[in-house]
Design a protein around this motif. Structure first.
Motif, short mmCIF file in Angstrom:
data_model
loop_
_atom_site.label_atom_id
_atom_site.label_comp_id
_atom_site.label_asym_id
_atom_site.label_seq_id
_atom_site.Cartn_x
_atom_site.Cartn_y
_atom_site.Cartn_z
N LEU A 27 0.83 -1.21 0.00
CA LEU A 27 0.00 0.00 0.00
C LEU A 27 0.86 1.26 0.00
CD1 LEU A 27 -2.89 -0.94 2.45
CD2 LEU A 27 -3.04 -0.62 -0.02
N PHE A 28 1.95 1.25 0.74
CA PHE A 28 2.86 2.40 0.75
C PHE A 28 3.49 2.63 -0.62
CE2 PHE A 28 3.42 2.10 5.57
CZ PHE A 28 2.64 3.22 5.79
N VAL A 29 3.79 1.56 -1.35
CA VAL A 29 4.32 1.71 -2.72
C VAL A 29 3.28 2.43 -3.58
CG1 VAL A 29 5.00 0.47 -4.81
CG2 VAL A 29 5.87 -0.27 -2.59
N GLY A 30 2.03 2.01 -3.51
CA GLY A 30 0.97 2.65 -4.27
C GLY A 30 0.77 4.10 -3.87
N LEU A 31 0.82 4.38 -2.57
CA LEU A 31 0.68 5.76 -2.09
C LEU A 31 1.83 6.64 -2.58
CD1 LEU A 31 -0.53 5.22 1.58
CD2 LEU A 31 -1.82 6.24 -0.30
N THR A 32 3.03 6.08 -2.67
CA THR A 32 4.17 6.83 -3.18
C THR A 32 3.93 7.23 -4.63
OG1 THR A 32 5.65 5.59 -1.72
CG2 THR A 32 6.67 6.78 -3.54
N MET A 33 3.45 6.29 -5.44
CA MET A 33 3.18 6.60 -6.84
C MET A 33 2.07 7.65 -6.96
SD MET A 33 3.66 3.07 -8.98
CE MET A 33 2.71 1.97 -7.95
N GLU A 34 1.01 7.50 -6.19
CA GLU A 34 -0.08 8.48 -6.23
C GLU A 34 0.39 9.86 -5.77
OE1 GLU A 34 -3.76 7.47 -4.36
OE2 GLU A 34 -3.84 5.52 -5.36
N MET A 35 1.21 9.89 -4.74
CA MET A 35 1.74 11.16 -4.25
C MET A 35 2.56 11.85 -5.35
SD MET A 35 2.11 13.24 -1.58
CE MET A 35 1.57 12.22 -0.24
N TRP A 36 3.38 11.08 -6.05
CA TRP A 36 4.21 11.64 -7.11
C TRP A 36 3.34 12.19 -8.24
CZ3 TRP A 36 9.09 12.94 -6.77
CH2 TRP A 36 9.77 13.31 -7.93
N ILE A 37 2.30 11.45 -8.60
CA ILE A 37 1.41 11.87 -9.68
C ILE A 37 0.71 13.18 -9.33
CG2 ILE A 37 -0.73 11.32 -10.91
CD1 ILE A 37 0.06 8.35 -10.68
N HIS A 38 0.17 13.27 -8.13
CA HIS A 38 -0.68 14.40 -7.78
C HIS A 38 0.06 15.57 -7.14
CE1 HIS A 38 -4.14 12.17 -9.02
NE2 HIS A 38 -3.76 11.15 -8.27
N ARG A 39 1.33 15.42 -6.87
CA ARG A 39 2.13 16.52 -6.33
C ARG A 39 3.18 17.01 -7.32
NH1 ARG A 39 1.34 18.12 -0.80
NH2 ARG A 39 -0.45 16.91 -0.16
N SER A 40 3.06 16.60 -8.58
CA SER A 40 3.94 17.08 -9.64
C SER A 40 3.09 17.85 -10.64
CB SER A 40 4.61 15.91 -10.35
OG SER A 40 5.40 15.18 -9.45
N ILE A 41 3.61 18.97 -11.10
CA ILE A 41 2.88 19.80 -12.05
C ILE A 41 3.87 20.38 -13.06
CG2 ILE A 41 2.97 21.84 -10.58
CD1 ILE A 41 0.10 22.48 -11.64
N ILE A 42 3.42 20.50 -14.29
CA ILE A 42 4.23 21.09 -15.35
C ILE A 42 3.49 22.33 -15.83
CG2 ILE A 42 5.28 20.74 -17.61
CD1 ILE A 42 5.08 17.69 -17.05
N PHE A 43 4.15 23.49 -15.73
CA PHE A 43 3.56 24.75 -16.16
C PHE A 43 4.10 25.17 -17.52
CE2 PHE A 43 3.11 25.35 -11.50
CZ PHE A 43 1.76 25.62 -11.46
N THR A 44 3.21 25.72 -18.35
CA THR A 44 3.61 26.35 -19.61
C THR A 44 2.94 27.72 -19.65
OG1 THR A 44 1.76 25.37 -20.82
CG2 THR A 44 3.84 24.15 -20.84
N GLU A 45 3.16 28.46 -20.74
CA GLU A 45 2.58 29.80 -20.85
C GLU A 45 1.06 29.77 -20.88
OE1 GLU A 45 4.08 32.02 -24.12
OE2 GLU A 45 6.14 31.87 -23.44
N ASP A 46 0.49 28.76 -21.54
CA ASP A 46 -0.95 28.75 -21.73
C ASP A 46 -1.69 27.68 -20.94
OD1 ASP A 46 0.10 26.68 -23.20
OD2 ASP A 46 -1.30 26.90 -24.86
N GLY A 47 -0.99 26.92 -20.13
CA GLY A 47 -1.67 25.88 -19.37
C GLY A 47 -0.75 25.12 -18.43
N PHE A 48 -1.23 23.97 -17.98
CA PHE A 48 -0.46 23.14 -17.07
C PHE A 48 -0.86 21.69 -17.25
CE2 PHE A 48 -4.24 24.55 -14.87
CZ PHE A 48 -4.70 23.43 -14.20
N PHE A 49 0.02 20.81 -16.79
CA PHE A 49 -0.20 19.37 -16.83
C PHE A 49 -0.12 18.86 -15.40
CE2 PHE A 49 1.18 15.00 -16.90
CZ PHE A 49 0.44 14.44 -17.92
#
Length: 185
Positions: A98-120
């Protein structure tokens, strides 16, 4: 003390491992999709800036994973009753998974990519022009809900939400400035 027969222990163990394994499989699938889509987004947008806001939480979850797996290996040191050893090992193993899964989810939802017109964020890209409002949630854990014109809603941490708000306001100011320049011509 309560004695459980070995057959019932095996049934419970297999059920727990199957459930936790399925949960990890689903999270792993989402993580692979995140990795693939984020790489494509970074390749398309040369001005992109990737930021991670959950590194210390992910580090803590990895440490907890290692501790749980170690406890699963050495469960005989924590178990008084030898007949319960299988359940102890399965429990520690499942918590580690479960901790392995939580680590992956944390990485997915706490990472963001910004550009001039939007974000990922997560597994999708969003454009600033599609945002209708940003709402701060009430309660113990503060989050921000980002609502879009097409009906999509994402919920992000307060820190990431405030960054989105700042970038969104900058985007609107630039757009307004361009509109004023065109009107003066």
């Amino acid at each position: 003390m309560f004695e459980m027969n070995t057959g019932l222990q095996w049934i419970i163990s297999i059920g727990l491992i199957a459930y936790v394994g399925y949960s990890l499989f689903k999270t792993g699938k989402e993580f692979r999709e995140y990795r693939k889509n984020s790489k494509e987004y970074l390749a398309k947008h040369k001005d992109a800036k990737e930021e991670h806001y959950g590194i210390w939480q992910c580090t803590l979850l990895v440490i907890m994973t290692i501790a749980c797996l170690g406890m699963a290996l050495f469960a005989q040191l924590f178990s008084v009753d030898e007949s319960q050893l299988l359940l102890y090992r399965v429990a520690y193993l499942c918590i580690g998974i479960l901790f392995v899964g939580l680590t992956m989810e944390m990485w997915i939802h706490r990472s963001i990519i910004f550009t001039e017109d939007g974000f990922f964020i997560g597994t999708r890209a969003y454009r600033y022009r599609m945002i209708t409002t940003l709402e701060k949630s009430k309660g113990i854990i503060k989050t921000i809900r980002v609502l879009f014109q097409n009906g999509d809603v994402i919920q992000v941490s307060l820190k990431i939400g405030e960054l989105i708000r700042v970038r969104y306001n900058e985007f609107k100011a630039i757009k307004k400035e361009k509109k004023e320049k065109r009107r003066r011509r």
